[in-house]
Design a protein around this motif. Structure first.
Motif, PDB file in Angstrom:
ATOM      1  N   ASP A 104       0.914  -1.149   0.022  1.00 53.01           N
ATOM      2  CA  ASP A 104       0.044   0.123   0.061  1.00 53.01           C
ATOM      3  C   ASP A 104       0.958   1.264   0.310  1.00 53.01           C
ATOM      4  OD1 ASP A 104      -2.942   0.449   0.763  1.00 53.01           O
ATOM      5  OD2 ASP A 104      -1.829   2.140   1.746  1.00 53.01           O
ATOM      6  N   PRO A 105       0.187   2.328  -0.571  1.00 51.57           N
ATOM      7  CA  PRO A 105       1.237   3.523  -0.519  1.00 51.57           C
ATOM      8  C   PRO A 105       1.510   4.041   0.966  1.00 51.57           C
ATOM      9  CG  PRO A 105      -0.601   3.665  -2.089  1.00 51.57           C
ATOM     10  CD  PRO A 105      -0.916   2.425  -1.418  1.00 51.57           C
ATOM     11  N   ASP A 106       0.912   3.459   1.922  1.00 51.23           N
ATOM     12  CA  ASP A 106       1.103   3.986   3.151  1.00 51.23           C
ATOM     13  C   ASP A 106       2.336   3.151   3.567  1.00 51.23           C
ATOM     14  OD1 ASP A 106      -0.088   1.499   3.819  1.00 51.23           O
ATOM     15  OD2 ASP A 106      -1.484   2.455   5.229  1.00 51.23           O
ATOM     16  N   GLN A 107       2.986   2.308   2.830  1.00 49.95           N
ATOM     17  CA  GLN A 107       4.148   1.281   3.450  1.00 49.95           C
ATOM     18  C   GLN A 107       3.602  -0.072   3.939  1.00 49.95           C
ATOM     19  OE1 GLN A 107       7.462   3.105   4.997  1.00 49.95           O
ATOM     20  NE2 GLN A 107       7.556   4.751   3.297  1.00 49.95           N
ATOM     21  N   THR A 108       2.582  -0.286   3.936  1.00 53.43           N
ATOM     22  CA  THR A 108       1.948  -1.428   4.845  1.00 53.43           C
ATOM     23  C   THR A 108       2.024  -2.516   3.649  1.00 53.43           C
ATOM     24  OG1 THR A 108       0.264  -0.198   5.682  1.00 53.43           O
ATOM     25  CG2 THR A 108      -0.058  -2.567   5.834  1.00 53.43           C
ATOM     26  N   LEU A 109       2.387  -3.864   3.985  1.00 52.99           N
ATOM     27  CA  LEU A 109       2.361  -5.001   2.960  1.00 52.99           C
ATOM     28  C   LEU A 109       1.145  -5.656   2.943  1.00 52.99           C
ATOM     29  CD1 LEU A 109       5.769  -6.853   4.116  1.00 52.99           C
ATOM     30  CD2 LEU A 109       5.438  -4.829   2.672  1.00 52.99           C
ATOM     31  N   LEU A 110       0.543  -5.421   1.679  1.00 58.68           N
ATOM     32  CA  LEU A 110      -0.873  -5.914   1.660  1.00 58.68           C
ATOM     33  C   LEU A 110      -0.993  -7.396   1.344  1.00 58.68           C
ATOM     34  CD1 LEU A 110      -2.453  -3.122  -0.711  1.00 58.68           C
ATOM     35  CD2 LEU A 110      -2.754  -3.278   1.855  1.00 58.68           C
ATOM     36  N   TRP A 111      -0.130  -7.907   0.787  1.00 65.52           N
ATOM     37  CA  TRP A 111      -0.601  -9.167   0.385  1.00 65.52           C
ATOM     38  C   TRP A 111       0.899  -9.801  -0.569  1.00 65.52           C
ATOM     39  CZ3 TRP A 111      -0.935 -11.983  -4.389  1.00 65.52           C
ATOM     40  CH2 TRP A 111      -1.103 -13.339  -4.242  1.00 65.52           C
ATOM     41  N   ALA A 112       1.298 -10.975  -0.384  1.00 67.18           N
ATOM     42  CA  ALA A 112       2.433 -11.734  -1.183  1.00 67.18           C
ATOM     43  C   ALA A 112       1.900 -13.162  -1.416  1.00 67.18           C
ATOM     44  CB  ALA A 112       3.511 -11.836  -0.527  1.00 67.18           C
ATOM     45  N   ASN A 113       2.314 -13.352  -2.726  1.00 68.30           N
ATOM     46  CA  ASN A 113       1.756 -14.919  -3.276  1.00 68.30           C
ATOM     47  C   ASN A 113       2.917 -15.830  -2.651  1.00 68.30           C
ATOM     48  OD1 ASN A 113       4.330 -14.203  -4.676  1.00 68.30           O
ATOM     49  ND2 ASN A 113       3.334 -15.033  -6.725  1.00 68.30           N
ATOM     50  N   ASP A 114       2.482 -17.169  -2.796  1.00 67.26           N
ATOM     51  CA  ASP A 114       3.541 -18.110  -2.310  1.00 67.26           C
ATOM     52  C   ASP A 114       4.488 -18.040  -2.583  1.00 67.26           C
ATOM     53  OD1 ASP A 114       1.230 -19.091  -0.669  1.00 67.26           O
ATOM     54  OD2 ASP A 114       0.492 -20.560  -2.157  1.00 67.26           O
ATOM     55  N   ALA A 115       4.894 -17.849  -4.065  1.00 70.82           N
ATOM     56  CA  ALA A 115       6.355 -17.777  -4.463  1.00 70.82           C
ATOM     57  C   ALA A 115       7.234 -16.552  -3.677  1.00 70.82           C
ATOM     58  CB  ALA A 115       6.204 -17.411  -5.940  1.00 70.82           C
ATOM     59  N   ALA A 116       6.424 -15.652  -3.586  1.00 71.10           N
ATOM     60  CA  ALA A 116       7.173 -14.715  -2.744  1.00 71.10           C
ATOM     61  C   ALA A 116       7.727 -14.977  -1.389  1.00 71.10           C
ATOM     62  CB  ALA A 116       6.424 -13.125  -2.757  1.00 71.10           C
ATOM     63  N   LEU A 117       6.539 -15.652  -0.803  1.00 71.10           N
ATOM     64  CA  LEU A 117       6.796 -16.123   0.559  1.00 71.10           C
ATOM     65  C   LEU A 117       8.057 -17.050   0.562  1.00 71.10           C
ATOM     66  CD1 LEU A 117       3.119 -16.462   1.966  1.00 71.10           C
ATOM     67  CD2 LEU A 117       5.014 -14.548   2.342  1.00 71.10           C
ATOM     68  N   LYS A 118       7.937 -18.038  -0.498  1.00 70.63           N
ATOM     69  CA  LYS A 118       8.980 -18.984  -0.427  1.00 70.63           C
ATOM     70  C   LYS A 118      10.331 -18.555  -0.528  1.00 70.63           C
ATOM     71  CE  LYS A 118      10.039 -23.487  -2.667  1.00 70.63           C
ATOM     72  NZ  LYS A 118       9.456 -24.360  -3.817  1.00 70.63           N
ATOM     73  N   MET A 119      10.459 -17.468  -1.468  1.00 65.58           N
ATOM     74  CA  MET A 119      11.743 -16.556  -1.940  1.00 65.58           C
ATOM     75  C   MET A 119      12.371 -16.251  -0.644  1.00 65.58           C
ATOM     76  SD  MET A 119      11.014 -15.315  -5.219  1.00 65.58           S
ATOM     77  CE  MET A 119      10.279 -16.167  -6.837  1.00 65.58           C
ATOM     78  N   HIS A 120      11.700 -15.732   0.385  1.00 70.59           N
ATOM     79  CA  HIS A 120      12.063 -15.367   1.790  1.00 70.59           C
ATOM     80  C   HIS A 120      12.136 -16.290   2.691  1.00 70.59           C
ATOM     81  CE1 HIS A 120      11.070 -11.711  -0.536  1.00 70.59           C
ATOM     82  NE2 HIS A 120      11.903 -11.316   0.130  1.00 70.59           N
ATOM     83  N   GLY A 121      11.925 -17.802   2.676  1.00 69.87           N
ATOM     84  CA  GLY A 121      11.932 -18.741   3.634  1.00 69.87           C
ATOM     85  C   GLY A 121      10.665 -18.423   4.639  1.00 69.87           C
ATOM     86  N   VAL A 122       9.692 -18.035   4.321  1.00 66.18           N
ATOM     87  CA  VAL A 122       8.273 -17.973   5.094  1.00 66.18           C
ATOM     88  C   VAL A 122       7.140 -18.248   4.803  1.00 66.18           C
ATOM     89  CG1 VAL A 122       9.565 -15.865   6.399  1.00 66.18           C
ATOM     90  CG2 VAL A 122       7.821 -15.523   4.551  1.00 66.18           C
ATOM     91  N   SER A 123       6.311 -18.590   5.576  1.00 62.93           N
ATOM     92  CA  SER A 123       5.021 -19.108   5.100  1.00 62.93           C
ATOM     93  C   SER A 123       3.594 -18.356   5.216  1.00 62.93           C
ATOM     94  CB  SER A 123       4.626 -20.420   5.968  1.00 62.93           C
ATOM     95  OG  SER A 123       4.645 -20.151   7.163  1.00 62.93           O
ATOM     96  N   ALA A 124       3.947 -17.083   5.879  1.00 62.66           N
ATOM     97  CA  ALA A 124       2.645 -16.287   6.032  1.00 62.66           C
ATOM     98  C   ALA A 124       3.364 -14.877   5.963  1.00 62.66           C
ATOM     99  CB  ALA A 124       2.057 -16.410   7.390  1.00 62.66           C
ATOM    100  N   LEU A 125       2.253 -13.989   5.277  1.00 59.46           N
ATOM    101  CA  LEU A 125       2.649 -12.594   5.082  1.00 59.46           C
ATOM    102  C   LEU A 125       3.485 -11.804   6.444  1.00 59.46           C
ATOM    103  CD1 LEU A 125       2.645 -10.137   3.169  1.00 59.46           C
ATOM    104  CD2 LEU A 125       0.273  -9.364   4.003  1.00 59.46           C
ATOM    105  N   GLU A 126       2.818 -12.107   7.570  1.00 60.38           N
ATOM    106  CA  GLU A 126       3.136 -11.548   8.876  1.00 60.38           C
ATOM    107  C   GLU A 126       4.729 -11.672   9.067  1.00 60.38           C
ATOM    108  OE1 GLU A 126       0.638 -13.461   8.505  1.00 60.38           O
ATOM    109  OE2 GLU A 126      -0.957 -11.973   8.981  1.00 60.38           O
ATOM    110  N   GLU A 127       5.361 -12.869   8.328  1.00 60.99           N
ATOM    111  CA  GLU A 127       6.696 -13.090   8.621  1.00 60.99           C
ATOM    112  C   GLU A 127       7.752 -12.389   7.664  1.00 60.99           C
ATOM    113  OE1 GLU A 127       7.590 -17.440   9.426  1.00 60.99           O
ATOM    114  OE2 GLU A 127       5.544 -17.395   8.643  1.00 60.99           O
ATOM    115  N   LEU A 128       7.023 -11.855   6.545  1.00 61.60           N
ATOM    116  CA  LEU A 128       7.828 -10.889   5.724  1.00 61.60           C
ATOM    117  C   LEU A 128       8.062  -9.453   6.579  1.00 61.60           C
ATOM    118  CD1 LEU A 128       6.351 -11.317   2.187  1.00 61.60           C
ATOM    119  CD2 LEU A 128       8.695 -11.999   2.936  1.00 61.60           C
TER     120      LEU A 128
END
Length: 500
Positions: free
Chosen positions: A32-56
């Motif tokens: 979001d333009p206010d710098q909040t992470l709105l959502w990430a797909n499974d590929a993005a989560l896997k590329m960071h070694g996490v399973s949920a958006l909160e872990e990003l």
């Protein structure tokens, strides 16, 4: 801005967008333009070694705390240069490559290639959502790192040129050590500035293959050196891709040591050939297998009468050089069994039918890569004739020793036979009758005279003589007499006692 945020979250647009990008192989993070992470797909989560958006992370600041980024040159990415910061700031970028390290760890886990995307509302210029699109290029860069390490560590000299402009883009230590060039000097030149194909035996083919970007086969060429001059090499080219650009990998094998070894071998063989031709001893060179002659010297022709045209390509047996068939078979059998000859006495027949006594020696060696046999023939005909004449003269003299002084006879005896060996035969080994026979031999009597003197048959005398020869190790009467005189025995006292 708040209405855009509320509108995006409360409408089906975000749900539809998530449905579209959920199954993509690329990682997608919606911000979001206010710098909040709105959502990430499974590929993005896997590329960071996490399973949920909160872990990003909840927002951009939280993401920075959880993940540290470095550029490929090992320089840390500043906080405001994070791709996630830049995309929120409205920057448009593509193919930014960063290494991603989990907070608290030392080594990066992933390599990401990142690009930005901004989604605008139809009626407003302000963005409703910004997108970070991520590709995991870890495997690609690991492969490139392995190639880089292998390329640099490879002792075989190598350079890589870019096909678009033929400029060198990589050079390893092996090439620098072989040529003496500095790395910067090579990387600022083209294939023809430092001509890796100079004097190549198939240069036109190599240039055509280079233009086509296809494999350049191995060929000999000369490579320039930093301090001037050049060296002989084998060069080959293999097309490769480097950083998604078509390139040509040139590899080299240094032929200078081989050339120097071949030059030294050639000089050695030339010296051998000159020595061989000038040698005063008759010599011939033949194949190790089959004994076919391939070279003779002038001394061989002088000794045997055979010219090169009459004997080369044939064996010594075929030519009929050996005076007897048994001689040739005996010599060839010894060679086939791997036994070299050293001073082997043999008779040879000249081309004109003459006979020569020789000492034959052989030596196996390699010539021009072939297994060969060197023959040497030492003429001892005159020496043997002289020895025979001396022996005959001694025998003639010793048949009548009455006028020859005892001192001269003793000197002749010592010349003819060695000093007595304490370990050899002695007079005590002979029977009384054999000593009588030996005494008469010393007086120069033949078998018939000895038979009459002893009152026995001629066969009995011959048997006694044979036993005497066997015991004292001689094979003729003069040698037996010399053996006896060398031991102070002339038989006169023994005969006097017998007659008394």
């Amino acid at each position: 801005m708040a209405s855009s945020l509320t509108s995006l979250r409360e409408t089906a647009d975000l749900r539809h967008l998530r449905q579209i990008i959920a199954g993509l192989d690329e990682g997608v993070i919606l911000i979001d333009p206010d710098q909040t992470l709105l959502w990430a797909n499974d590929a993005a989560l896997k590329m960071h070694g996490v399973s949920a958006l909160e872990e990003l992370g909840h927002d951009v600041d939280d993401y920075r705390r959880r993940f540290q980024l470095r550029y490929r040159n090992n320089r840390r990415v500043a906080a405001d240069d994070y791709p996630i910061e830049r995309v929120v700031a409205g920057d448009s970028f593509s193919e930014v490559v960063v290494e991603v390290t989990v907070a608290g760890e030392e080594e990066p886990r992933w390599v990401h290639q990142v690009r930005s995307l901004v989604l605008n509302d139809r009626d407003e210029d302000a963005p409703t959502c910004v997108v970070l699109v991520i590709q995991d290029v870890t495997a690609q860069y690991e492969a490139e790192d392995r190639f880089e390490q292998s390329f640099n560590a490879n002792p075989a000299p190598a350079v890589i040129c870019r096909l678009s402009d033929l400029r060198f883009v990589k050079v390893n230590d092996g090439f620098l050590e072989m040529t003496g060039f500095a790395r910067d000097h090579v990387l600022s030149r083209t294939v023809y500035d430092i001509d890796v194909l100079r004097d190549a035996d198939r240069r036109d083919l190599a240039k055509a293959r280079l233009a086509e970007g296809t494999t350049i086969p191995q060929m000999e060429a000369r490579l320039d050196l930093a301090e001037g001059g050049n060296k002989l090499v084998i060069v080959a080219g293999q097309p490769i891709e480097l950083n998604d650009q078509p390139c040509m990998l040139f590899t080299f094998a240094d032929l200078e040591p081989r050339r120097q070894a071949e030059e030294a071998l050639r000089h050695s063989e030339e010296r051998f050939t000159r020595t061989f031709q000038m040698a005063p001893v008759a010599m011939a060179i033949g194949a190790r297998d089959g004994h076919l002659l391939c070279e003779i010297n002038a001394s061989f022709t002088q000794l045997t009468g055979y010219a090169a045209s009459a004997i080369i390509g044939r064996s010594l047996s075929e030519v009929g050089l050996w005076a007897g068939k048994d001689t040739g078979r005996e010599i060839e059998r010894a060679i086939e069994e791997g036994n070299g000859l050293r001073g082997h006495e043999a008779g040879i027949a000249t081309r004109e039918g003459g006979h020569i006594d020789c000492l034959v020696s052989t030596e196996a060696f390699t010539l021009n890569g072939d297994e060969c046999l060197l023959w040497a023939f030492q003429d001892i005909t005159q020496r043997k004739a002289t020895e025979l004449e001396l022996v005959e003269a001694i025998e003639a003299v010793m048949k009548d020793t009455s006028w020859f002084s005892r001192s001269i006879m003793d000197k002749l005896a010592r010349l003819r036979a060695p000093m007595p060996d304490e370990r050899g035969a002695s007079l005590d080994d002979l029977t009384p009758r054999e000593r009588e026979v030996l005494a008469l031999i010393c007086r120069g009597l033949d078998d018939k005279s000895i038979a009459r003197a002893l009152g026995v048959s001629g066969n009995t005398v011959r048997n006694h003589v044979a036993r005497i020869y066997a015991k004292i190790g001689v094979n003729r009467r003069t040698a037996a007499a010399a053996w006896a005189r060398a031991r102070g025995f002339d038989g006169e006292r023994l005969l006097a006692e017998a007659n008394a």
